[in-house]
Design a protein around this motif. Sequence first.
Motif, PDB file in Angstrom:
ATOM      1  N   GLY A  39       0.798  -1.214   0.000  1.00  0.00           N
ATOM      2  CA  GLY A  39       0.000   0.000   0.000  1.00  0.00           C
ATOM      3  C   GLY A  39       0.834   1.270   0.000  1.00  0.00           C
ATOM      4  N   VAL A  40       2.121   1.148  -0.375  1.00  0.00           N
ATOM      5  CA  VAL A  40       3.033   2.289  -0.422  1.00  0.00           C
ATOM      6  C   VAL A  40       3.114   2.776  -1.860  1.00  0.00           C
ATOM      7  CG1 VAL A  40       5.421   3.031  -0.080  1.00  0.00           C
ATOM      8  CG2 VAL A  40       4.392   1.406   1.508  1.00  0.00           C
ATOM      9  N   GLU A  41       2.805   4.061  -2.075  1.00  0.00           N
ATOM     10  CA  GLU A  41       2.886   4.613  -3.422  1.00  0.00           C
ATOM     11  C   GLU A  41       4.346   4.741  -3.850  1.00  0.00           C
ATOM     12  OE1 GLU A  41       0.682   5.279  -5.768  1.00  0.00           O
ATOM     13  OE2 GLU A  41      -0.912   4.561  -4.467  1.00  0.00           O
ATOM     14  N   PRO A  42       4.692   4.263  -5.033  1.00  0.00           N
ATOM     15  CA  PRO A  42       6.057   4.438  -5.534  1.00  0.00           C
ATOM     16  C   PRO A  42       6.371   5.919  -5.724  1.00  0.00           C
ATOM     17  CG  PRO A  42       4.873   2.809  -6.833  1.00  0.00           C
ATOM     18  CD  PRO A  42       3.882   3.472  -5.948  1.00  0.00           C
ATOM     19  N   ARG A  43       7.634   6.288  -5.535  1.00  0.00           N
ATOM     20  CA  ARG A  43       8.051   7.664  -5.775  1.00  0.00           C
ATOM     21  C   ARG A  43       9.457   7.649  -6.349  1.00  0.00           C
ATOM     22  NH1 ARG A  43      10.885  10.191  -1.164  1.00  0.00           N
ATOM     23  NH2 ARG A  43      11.381   8.521   0.274  1.00  0.00           N
ATOM     24  N   THR A  44       9.778   8.725  -7.041  1.00  0.00           N
ATOM     25  CA  THR A  44      11.093   8.868  -7.631  1.00  0.00           C
ATOM     26  C   THR A  44      11.778  10.043  -6.957  1.00  0.00           C
ATOM     27  OG1 THR A  44      10.280   8.042  -9.741  1.00  0.00           O
ATOM     28  CG2 THR A  44      12.368   9.225  -9.777  1.00  0.00           C
ATOM     29  N   VAL A  45      13.036   9.862  -6.601  1.00  0.00           N
ATOM     30  CA  VAL A  45      13.805  10.910  -5.941  1.00  0.00           C
ATOM     31  C   VAL A  45      14.828  11.450  -6.928  1.00  0.00           C
ATOM     32  CG1 VAL A  45      15.356  11.418  -4.018  1.00  0.00           C
ATOM     33  CG2 VAL A  45      13.514   9.751  -3.717  1.00  0.00           C
ATOM     34  N   LEU A  46      14.765  12.740  -7.189  1.00  0.00           N
ATOM     35  CA  LEU A  46      15.760  13.370  -8.053  1.00  0.00           C
ATOM     36  C   LEU A  46      16.998  13.649  -7.211  1.00  0.00           C
ATOM     37  CD1 LEU A  46      13.534  15.890 -10.021  1.00  0.00           C
ATOM     38  CD2 LEU A  46      14.549  13.770 -10.866  1.00  0.00           C
ATOM     39  N   ARG A  53      16.770  12.558 -19.040  1.00  0.00           N
ATOM     40  CA  ARG A  53      15.717  11.558 -19.284  1.00  0.00           C
ATOM     41  C   ARG A  53      14.908  11.322 -18.015  1.00  0.00           C
ATOM     42  NH1 ARG A  53      16.938   5.254 -20.378  1.00  0.00           N
ATOM     43  NH2 ARG A  53      14.801   4.549 -20.459  1.00  0.00           N
ATOM     44  N   GLY A  54      15.598  11.203 -16.893  1.00  0.00           N
ATOM     45  CA  GLY A  54      14.912  10.991 -15.623  1.00  0.00           C
ATOM     46  C   GLY A  54      14.057  12.171 -15.225  1.00  0.00           C
ATOM     47  N   VAL A  58      10.015  12.203 -14.669  1.00  0.00           N
ATOM     48  CA  VAL A  58       9.389  12.652 -13.425  1.00  0.00           C
ATOM     49  C   VAL A  58       8.398  13.775 -13.731  1.00  0.00           C
ATOM     50  CG1 VAL A  58       9.812  13.820 -11.220  1.00  0.00           C
ATOM     51  CG2 VAL A  58      11.266  11.921 -11.924  1.00  0.00           C
ATOM     52  N   ALA A  59       8.782  14.715 -14.566  1.00  0.00           N
ATOM     53  CA  ALA A  59       7.881  15.810 -14.938  1.00  0.00           C
ATOM     54  C   ALA A  59       6.619  15.265 -15.598  1.00  0.00           C
ATOM     55  CB  ALA A  59       8.601  16.783 -15.868  1.00  0.00           C
ATOM     56  N   ALA A  60       6.772  14.276 -16.485  1.00  0.00           N
ATOM     57  CA  ALA A  60       5.612  13.690 -17.167  1.00  0.00           C
ATOM     58  C   ALA A  60       4.678  13.025 -16.169  1.00  0.00           C
ATOM     59  CB  ALA A  60       6.075  12.691 -18.222  1.00  0.00           C
ATOM     60  N   ARG A  61       5.241  12.348 -15.170  1.00  0.00           N
ATOM     61  CA  ARG A  61       4.409  11.706 -14.147  1.00  0.00           C
ATOM     62  C   ARG A  61       3.623  12.735 -13.354  1.00  0.00           C
ATOM     63  NH1 ARG A  61       8.731   7.270 -11.862  1.00  0.00           N
ATOM     64  NH2 ARG A  61       8.893   6.098 -13.805  1.00  0.00           N
ATOM     65  N   LEU A  62       4.158  13.952 -13.283  1.00  0.00           N
ATOM     66  CA  LEU A  62       3.486  15.042 -12.560  1.00  0.00           C
ATOM     67  C   LEU A  62       2.592  15.879 -13.481  1.00  0.00           C
ATOM     68  CD1 LEU A  62       6.480  16.188 -10.332  1.00  0.00           C
ATOM     69  CD2 LEU A  62       4.473  14.853  -9.627  1.00  0.00           C
ATOM     70  N   GLY A  63       2.494  15.469 -14.753  1.00  0.00           N
ATOM     71  CA  GLY A  63       1.617  16.142 -15.690  1.00  0.00           C
ATOM     72  C   GLY A  63       2.233  17.300 -16.446  1.00  0.00           C
ATOM     73  N   HIS A  64       3.559  17.371 -16.492  1.00  0.00           N
ATOM     74  CA  HIS A  64       4.256  18.451 -17.187  1.00  0.00           C
ATOM     75  C   HIS A  64       5.053  17.903 -18.363  1.00  0.00           C
ATOM     76  CE1 HIS A  64       3.292  21.067 -13.815  1.00  0.00           C
ATOM     77  NE2 HIS A  64       3.748  20.126 -13.022  1.00  0.00           N
ATOM     78  N   THR A  65       5.159  18.685 -19.408  1.00  0.00           N
ATOM     79  CA  THR A  65       5.969  18.327 -20.566  1.00  0.00           C
ATOM     80  C   THR A  65       7.138  19.294 -20.634  1.00  0.00           C
ATOM     81  OG1 THR A  65       4.002  17.571 -21.740  1.00  0.00           O
ATOM     82  CG2 THR A  65       5.976  18.012 -23.054  1.00  0.00           C
ATOM     83  N   LEU A  66       8.348  18.755 -20.655  1.00  0.00           N
ATOM     84  CA  LEU A  66       9.547  19.580 -20.731  1.00  0.00           C
ATOM     85  C   LEU A  66      10.192  19.425 -22.096  1.00  0.00           C
ATOM     86  CD1 LEU A  66      11.294  18.733 -17.323  1.00  0.00           C
ATOM     87  CD2 LEU A  66       9.692  20.582 -17.814  1.00  0.00           C
ATOM     88  N   ASP A  67      10.611  20.556 -22.679  1.00  0.00           N
ATOM     89  CA  ASP A  67      11.409  20.444 -23.887  1.00  0.00           C
ATOM     90  C   ASP A  67      12.858  20.178 -23.463  1.00  0.00           C
ATOM     91  OD1 ASP A  67      12.694  22.906 -23.267  1.00  0.00           O
ATOM     92  OD2 ASP A  67      11.300  24.047 -24.518  1.00  0.00           O
ATOM     93  N   GLU A  68      13.731  20.001 -24.437  1.00  0.00           N
ATOM     94  CA  GLU A  68      15.116  19.627 -24.131  1.00  0.00           C
ATOM     95  C   GLU A  68      15.812  20.671 -23.256  1.00  0.00           C
ATOM     96  OE1 GLU A  68      19.165  18.725 -26.638  1.00  0.00           O
ATOM     97  OE2 GLU A  68      17.247  18.097 -27.512  1.00  0.00           O
TER      98      GLU A  68
END
Length: 81
Positions: A39-46, A53-54, A58-68
Amino acid sequence: MPLSVTTPIVGTGVGTISTGTPFVHPELFQPYGPHQVLGVEPRTVLTQLASARGVTAVAARLGHTLDESQARAAMAWAKAV
């Protein structure tokens, strides 16, 4: 799949993936799904190991699109902080 010495199976590290780790397909290296089993939500640590790429993933998982350019700037920030 055998557990490695760095595989968190208890504590606050369960479900935590460092961006220095190949986290695009976590099912390939996590011994079980932390949400399904514990029942632990996965998370990514920067971390200072962050890659563009990472950061983009992470931005995409948060609903953001980043250009290069934005991905490089975010990566530099993650490494500095």
